[in-house]
Motif scaffolding. Structure first.
Motif: not given
Length: 280
Positions: A94-95, A268-273
Motif C-alpha cells: 500500500q505504501v 486500506q490505509m488510505n481510509d484511515c486518514d
C-alpha cells in the motif's frame, strides 16, 4: 485468539525483574495516557497527555517476574509477530516501501525511554525517538480488572495499537503531529492527538482484518469493547467527571470503535486518514 502455531517475535527486549529506576510522565503516543487518567485521575482529577513530560515519581524497585508475567510476555511476543507479518505485507503493497518493525520493551514496575520514564501507571506507549513500544505486562490484568476490557484479543488490540503508532512513524506522521502540536494551543494540540490516536485505531483494524484466520468467536467484539472502554468520554464519566471534549486526547468511545471497525472493514490505509476527515 489462536496463537499456538505462531512463533514469537525476536524483536523483544525483556527488562523485567531488573534493578531500580525513577518513573516520570509517559512519553510518546499510546494508550498510556488513558491508564494514568484511570489510576491517577480517579483520585486526583489530573489528566496526563501523551508527549508531555513532568515531575518524577519516587524510585521503585521492579517487581519479581511471576508465572503470569511470563505467560503475558509470551503472548505479547506472539502477537507482535502477527503484526510483523501483517505489516511486512500490507506496508509495501500500500505504501511502496519496505516495513521495518519496532522493538517491544517488556518491563515490570519501572523503566526508562528517550521519551521519558515509564511505570506501571503509564501503561503501554510508543516512543518515536527509539522506535520502541513499551509494555508492562501487568497492564493486561488492569484491562480485565479495572477497565472492563477482558479477553485475549482485547489485549492483542492494545499491542496492535502501539505498533500502529510505529506504522505512523514509518510514514512520517508522528513527527508532523509533534511539530504541529508545538505550534498549537492546548485545545488544538489535543485535537491533533485525537486524530493520531483514531488513525492508530483504524490501522489496528487493518491488522485485525489480516489475522482473521487466528480469530475466534467473540474476538472482534472484545477489541471493539476495549476501544469503547478506553474512550475519553467513558473514562471521564467513570472518574465521576462530566466529559469535557476539549480535554480529549484519544477520542470518544464511539469514535474509537468506529475507526477500528473502519480499518477492519476496509483494509486500506488510505481510509484511515483521520487528518483528512472533516468529521471524526
Amino acid at each position: 485468539m489462536r496463537l499456538r502455531g505462531i512463533t514469537r517475535s525476536r524483536n523483544i527486549e525483556d527488562r523485567r525483574g531488573r534493578g531500580r529506576g525513577r518513573a516520570g510522565a509517559a512519553g510518546g503516543l499510546g494508550i498510556g495516557g488513558i491508564l494514568i487518567v484511570l489510576v491517577i485521575g480517579w483520585v486526583t482529577g489530573i489528566d496526563v497527555m501523551p508527549f508531555l513530560s513532568g515531575g518524577q515519581a519516587p524510585a521503585t524497585a521492579s517487581r519479581p517476574v511471576t508465572e503470569a508475567d511470563q505467560r503475558e510476555g509470551e503472548f505479547a511476543a506472539r502477537v507482535l509477530a502477527t503484526t510483523e507479518a501483517v505489516w511486512a505485507q500490507e506496508f509495501p503493497e500500500q505504501v511502496g516501501r519496505p516495513y521495518t518493525p519496532p522493538v517491544m520493551v517488556l518491563y515490570s514496575g519501572v523503566t526508562q525511554s528517550p521519551c521519558g520514564g515509564a511505570s506501571g501507571a503509564t501503561g503501554p506507549f510508543y516512543c518515536p525517538a527509539d522506535q520502541k513500544a513499551y509494555l508492562d505486562t501487568a497492564f493486561f490484568s488492569t484491562m480485565r480488572n479495572r477497565l472492563g476490557a477482558g479477553g485475549d484479543f482485547a489485549a492483542a488490540y492494545v499491542i496492535a495499537h502501539e505498533v500502529a503508532h510505529h506504522v505512523q512513524n514509518e510514514l512520517g506522521i508522528l513527527g508532523q503531529v509533534h511539530r504541529a502540536r508545538q505550534q498549537s494551543s492546548e485545545v488544538e494540540a489535543n485535537q491533533l492527538t485525537v486524530r493520531s490516536e483514531l488513525m492508530a485505531d483504524c490501522l489496528s483494524g487493518i491488522w485485525a482484518r489480516n489475522v482473521g484466520d487466528l480469530m475466534e468467536r467473540g474476538d472482534l467484539q472484545e477489541a471493539l469493547n476495549a476501544a469503547r472502554m478506553i474512550g475519553d468520554d467513558h473514562l471521564q464519566r467513570q472518574a465521576g467527571r462530566v466529559p469535557q471534549p476539549h480535554t480529549f486526547t484519544h477520542g470518544t468511545s464511539e469514535q474509537r470503535a468506529r475507526w477500528f471497525q473502519r480499518g477492519y472493514d476496509s483494509g486500506q490505509m488510505n481510509d484511515c486518514d483521520t487528518f483528512a476527515a472533516r468529521q471524526l
